[in-house]
Design a protein around this motif. Structure first.
Motif, PDB file in Angstrom:
ATOM      1  N   TYR A   1       0.660  -1.088  -0.011  1.00  0.00           N
ATOM      2  CA  TYR A   1      -0.038  -0.083   0.120  1.00  0.00           C
ATOM      3  C   TYR A   1       0.756   1.487  -0.134  1.00  0.00           C
ATOM      4  O   TYR A   1       0.789   2.373  -0.853  1.00  0.00           O
ATOM      5  CB  TYR A   1      -0.987  -0.237   1.155  1.00  0.00           C
ATOM      6  N   ARG A   2       1.948   1.318   0.623  1.00  0.00           N
ATOM      7  CA  ARG A   2       2.877   2.673   0.927  1.00  0.00           C
ATOM      8  C   ARG A   2       3.508   2.693  -0.538  1.00  0.00           C
ATOM      9  O   ARG A   2       3.766   3.816  -0.815  1.00  0.00           O
ATOM     10  CB  ARG A   2       3.825   2.435   2.125  1.00  0.00           C
ATOM     11  N   ARG A   3       3.995   1.611  -0.994  1.00  0.00           N
ATOM     12  CA  ARG A   3       4.601   1.537  -2.192  1.00  0.00           C
ATOM     13  C   ARG A   3       3.871   2.034  -3.453  1.00  0.00           C
ATOM     14  O   ARG A   3       4.038   2.921  -4.062  1.00  0.00           O
ATOM     15  CB  ARG A   3       5.502   0.332  -2.832  1.00  0.00           C
ATOM     16  N   SER A   4       2.483   1.735  -3.271  1.00  0.00           N
ATOM     17  CA  SER A   4       1.435   2.308  -4.158  1.00  0.00           C
ATOM     18  C   SER A   4       1.196   3.597  -4.121  1.00  0.00           C
ATOM     19  O   SER A   4       1.145   4.355  -5.211  1.00  0.00           O
ATOM     20  CB  SER A   4       0.062   1.407  -4.205  1.00  0.00           C
ATOM     21  N   LYS A   5       0.942   4.124  -3.087  1.00  0.00           N
ATOM     22  CA  LYS A   5       0.873   5.808  -2.729  1.00  0.00           C
ATOM     23  C   LYS A   5       1.960   6.279  -3.248  1.00  0.00           C
ATOM     24  O   LYS A   5       1.613   7.716  -3.626  1.00  0.00           O
ATOM     25  CB  LYS A   5       0.446   5.825  -1.200  1.00  0.00           C
ATOM     26  N   LYS A   6       3.026   5.799  -3.131  1.00  0.00           N
ATOM     27  CA  LYS A   6       4.257   6.983  -3.406  1.00  0.00           C
ATOM     28  C   LYS A   6       4.363   6.712  -4.712  1.00  0.00           C
ATOM     29  O   LYS A   6       4.625   7.838  -5.555  1.00  0.00           O
ATOM     30  CB  LYS A   6       5.555   6.114  -2.978  1.00  0.00           C
ATOM     31  N   GLN A   7       4.388   5.655  -5.542  1.00  0.00           N
ATOM     32  CA  GLN A   7       4.438   5.370  -6.959  1.00  0.00           C
ATOM     33  C   GLN A   7       3.402   5.930  -7.914  1.00  0.00           C
ATOM     34  O   GLN A   7       3.482   6.521  -9.153  1.00  0.00           O
ATOM     35  CB  GLN A   7       4.698   4.359  -7.521  1.00  0.00           C
ATOM     36  N   ARG A   8       1.992   5.835  -7.357  1.00  0.00           N
ATOM     37  CA  ARG A   8       0.644   6.203  -8.069  1.00  0.00           C
ATOM     38  C   ARG A   8      -0.135   6.986  -7.070  1.00  0.00           C
ATOM     39  O   ARG A   8      -1.141   6.219  -6.579  1.00  0.00           O
ATOM     40  CB  ARG A   8       0.263   4.863  -8.760  1.00  0.00           C
ATOM     41  N   PRO A   9       0.252   8.203  -6.649  1.00  0.00           N
ATOM     42  CA  PRO A   9      -0.599   8.827  -5.469  1.00  0.00           C
ATOM     43  C   PRO A   9      -2.066   8.972  -5.917  1.00  0.00           C
ATOM     44  O   PRO A   9      -2.755   9.199  -4.916  1.00  0.00           O
ATOM     45  CB  PRO A   9       0.077  10.129  -5.588  1.00  0.00           C
ATOM     46  N   LYS A  10      -2.429   9.144  -7.238  1.00  0.00           N
ATOM     47  CA  LYS A  10      -3.955   9.166  -7.659  1.00  0.00           C
ATOM     48  C   LYS A  10      -4.465   8.148  -7.907  1.00  0.00           C
ATOM     49  O   LYS A  10      -5.509   8.000  -8.874  1.00  0.00           O
ATOM     50  CB  LYS A  10      -4.044  10.402  -8.655  1.00  0.00           C
ATOM     51  N   LEU A  11      -4.127   6.871  -7.794  1.00  0.00           N
ATOM     52  CA  LEU A  11      -4.759   5.535  -8.205  1.00  0.00           C
ATOM     53  C   LEU A  11      -6.102   5.501  -7.607  1.00  0.00           C
ATOM     54  O   LEU A  11      -6.424   5.394  -6.531  1.00  0.00           O
ATOM     55  CB  LEU A  11      -3.742   4.533  -7.844  1.00  0.00           C
TER      56      LEU A  11
END
Length: 698
Positions: free
Chosen positions: A622-632
């Motif tokens: 989840y943290r990697r996703s927020k960092k890489q794709r903040p508006k997913l």
């Protein structure tokens, strides 16, 4: 499989690891004793506080409670029966390790005399008189060969009119040791084979399989080598440690491999991405095992120490050895997996996720009231299959005079001498009161010894209890006085054979009732000992480890959750989610009245480790996703899809290995495997559906 992958050879680095693995395994086989040790210190080591009463009783009296009870069913008055008993006793007496043998042919004058005798009738003849007991007193340090020799002798003398059954703590301990030894050799090996099959089905690469096998083998070997160097023997709980180490090692391997595949990056980058989650998973598991180090019961402490070592070694071996085998795979197509299966299974399960969540909530609500109905104090007979020959024999002996020894040392409030006529009369009333308790099979004590002495014409002339006891203290009578009264004559010993098979309350409650009977007759229960008391104390520590240990582990996990998530809200949801696992496992155990013995009790700790592992990896994803794709959009749906493959793969691996234990002939191993399978399934569901649901607003 890719062409280059098919023809590549191992690198120098991996060949080095192959050689080191062979060296580790050879060292393990050559220098480490992998035989489970189950002896007279089954419950507690001799330096445990709960064992101090045993030490003190042994210092005050000559102990003769290390014994086997052989029940010989038949016509006890027939000459043929007596000849067979005599023959059996003669052979057993000659075996190395046997101190003495008591039976209707070696002790009383004859059967009729034994029936009339207050001492021999309690020791040798059950109330129904359809059998008699052969009491085999053993020397210290009973060997497994002695038990085997007696068993073989008994098997050779079984007849329709002469049926032999055996009980006694040394016999039970040996049967447990054999079962654990068999499970350690057979089921640990089969579990590893199943792990390997699932790995090859998921990743389709023999190099990944080889890396997995070598990593697990090193983690297993190094753990047991270190334990041997620290003087830790394989015990009643650490016999299952091999499979636990495999699971802890494979969990790191699965998440590392899937991160390498799914992140479309190098092995080095995959290690960097996976390492933090793996570290915190390892750390929380170490905390779980370390919490057992402060428990008084020796088996739980041994598991705590060995488990802590194994968890650390599993983490170190995975990240120092396994990446070398991933680097052999130049193309990730060499590690393809059945994507259609994972996609289809996720779509199907996700469609009905609300039903699954409701089911979990229902299980929690139904089973919570049963958390207070746990059977943490099962009879030792429950360690064996109910319809087995061993259990049948144990039940018969137990219900015909009792089998589990309880020692009660008494004294008056003013420490008066117990070798007077007045004391004898008072102690005899206590004897009769104890015998009326429904969980007491038979009682041998100072008054029964005195009554037996008075039956003899020689002792009758001695008149007083003091003189009779003095005479019985001579070597001619095996100094039997020293077994029932102290040298200063102020403390007496009651030897109770307890009936354990039909007990409907905790044995600690039984002991409290025994103490109350003693107090009601004007005596103080100065010391309580014997395997019955030790078993009761062990049950108390199991309860403590479940409640206090799990509570402490969840509290510590909350701190780790805060560090991992960097969010108070997510820390709360992580803690709540992980708490559901032990509630469901322990609640279901209570609901179905499944015996929670010393072997199966730690299963909830292992299952929690799996749940923590799953949730921490989801949080890092989840943290990697927020960092890489903040508006997913629909971030949690994306996370669940991404983590479905590694979590379900890990679930398949764990369940395929531990489900093998269902085929064990040893019920505690069955219960251990079943609890872990159930707990791991719960952990996967909670991590994939309940935890994301609680955080859907993030």
């Amino acid at each position: 499989m890719h062409k280059k992958d098919k023809h590549s050879i191992l690198s120098k680095e991996t060949w080095t690891f192959v050689f080191l693995t062979i060296l580790s395994v050879l060292t393990l086989v050559s220098f480490v004793d992998l035989t489970p040790h189950v002896d007279e210190n089954f419950f507690f080591s001799q330096d445990d506080p709960d064992y101090q009463a045993e030490h003190k009783i042994s210092s005050l009296f000559t102990r003769e409670d290390s014994q086997l009870i052989i029940s010989a069913e038949g016509d006890i008055y027939s000459d043929v029966y007596k000849e067979k008993v005599s023959y059996l006793c003669t052979i057993i007496s000659d075996l190395t390790g046997v101190s003495s043998v008591k039976s209707i042919t070696s002790g009383p004058k004859n059967v009729s005399d034994a029936v009339k005798s207050p001492l021999w009738s309690r020791l040798l003849i059950p109330e129904n008189q359809k059998s008699s007991n052969i009491i085999v007193l053993l020397k210290t340090g009973v060997t497994k060969s002695l038990i085997s020799n007696i068993e073989n002798l008994i098997d050779s003398m079984q007849y329709d009119n002469f049926k032999l059954r055996i009980s006694g703590f040394p016999f039970i301990a040996e049967q447990i040791r054999r079962s654990l030894s068999f499970d350690l050799r057979v089921f640990s090996t089969i579990a590893l084979i199943f792990f390997a099959i699932v790995i090859i089905l998921i990743f389709h690469s023999w190099r990944i399989l080889l890396g997995m096998v070598l990593t697990c083998a090193n983690a297993y070997a190094i753990t047991f080598i270190i334990a041997e160097l620290l003087g830790l023997k394989v015990g009643i709980l650490t016999a299952n440690l091999a499979t636990i180490i495999f699971v802890l090692t494979l969990s790191h391997i699965v998440f590392l491999t899937f991160n390498w595949i799914n992140m479309h990056t190098t092995v080095h980058d995959a290690v960097r991405a996976t390492l933090p989650a793996s570290f915190w998973s390892m750390f929380t598991t170490v905390l779980g095992f370390a919490s057992l180090l402060f428990v008084k019961a020796k088996p739980l402490r041994e598991l705590g120490t060995s488990g802590t070592i194994g968890t650390l070694i599993a983490f170190i071996t995975v990240y120092s050895l396994y990446p070398a085998f991933l680097r052999l795979l130049k193309h990730k197509k060499a590690a393809t997996k059945p994507k259609p299966f994972f996609h289809a299974s996720f779509k199907l399960v996700d469609k009905y996720r609300h039903i699954i969540i409701i089911l979990i909530v229902g299980i929690v609500l139904i089973t919570i009231p049963n958390l207070w109905n746990l059977n943490t104090n099962p009879s030792l007979i429950s360690y064996f299959a109910p319809d087995s020959k061993i259990a049948e024999g144990l039940r018969y002996v137990d219900q015909n005079g009792g089998s589990n020894p309880l020692i009660v040392v008494v004294q008056t409030k003013t420490r008066d001498s117990l070798d007077t006529k007045k004391a004898y009369q008072s102690l005899w009333k206590l004897q009769e009161a104890l015998e009326k308790h429904k969980n007491v099979g038979s009682v041998i004590s100072l008054p029964t010894l005195l009554v037996e002495g008075k039956r003899s014409s020689f002792f009758k002339c001695l008149a007083t209890p003091k003189r009779i006891l003095k005479a019985l203290e001579s070597p001619k009578y095996n100094q039997i006085t020293k077994s029932f009264i102290t040298k200063d004559r102020r403390r007496g010993l009651f030897f109770l054979r307890m009936i354990d098979s039909n007990r409907d309350i905790h044995s600690l409650e039984v002991i409290d009732q025994i103490k109350k009977i003693v107090q009601n007759h004007g005596y103080i229960p100065y010391l309580i000992g014997g395997s019955y008391a030790l078993q009761a104390q062990l049950a108390r520590h199991i309860e403590s480890s479940l409640i206090v240990g799990l509570g402490r582990l969840i509290a510590l996990f909350s701190l780790v959750a805060l560090i991992v998530s960097l969010s108070l809200r997510m820390m709360t949801t992580m803690t709540f989610s992980i708490s559901i696992i032990p509630l469901c496992i322990i609640g279901c155990v209570g609901f179905f009245r499944i015996p929670l013995d010393i072997i199966s009790a730690p299963a909830s700790n292992v299952a929690i480790a799996m749940g923590i592992d799953f949730i921490i990896h989801i949080v890092y994803a989840y943290r990697r996703s927020k960092k890489q794709r903040p508006k997913l959009p629909q971030r949690w749906l994306h996370i669940r899809k991404l983590m479905w493959e590694p979590i379900i793969s890990s679930l398949f691996i764990i369940c395929s290995g531990f489900s093998i234990f269902f085929f064990s002939l040893f019920p505690p191993t069955q219960r251990f495997g079943g609890a872990i399978v159930f707990g791991t399934i719960l952990a996967a569901i909670i991590a994939l559906f309940i935890f994301p649901l609680l955080n859907r607003k993030d």
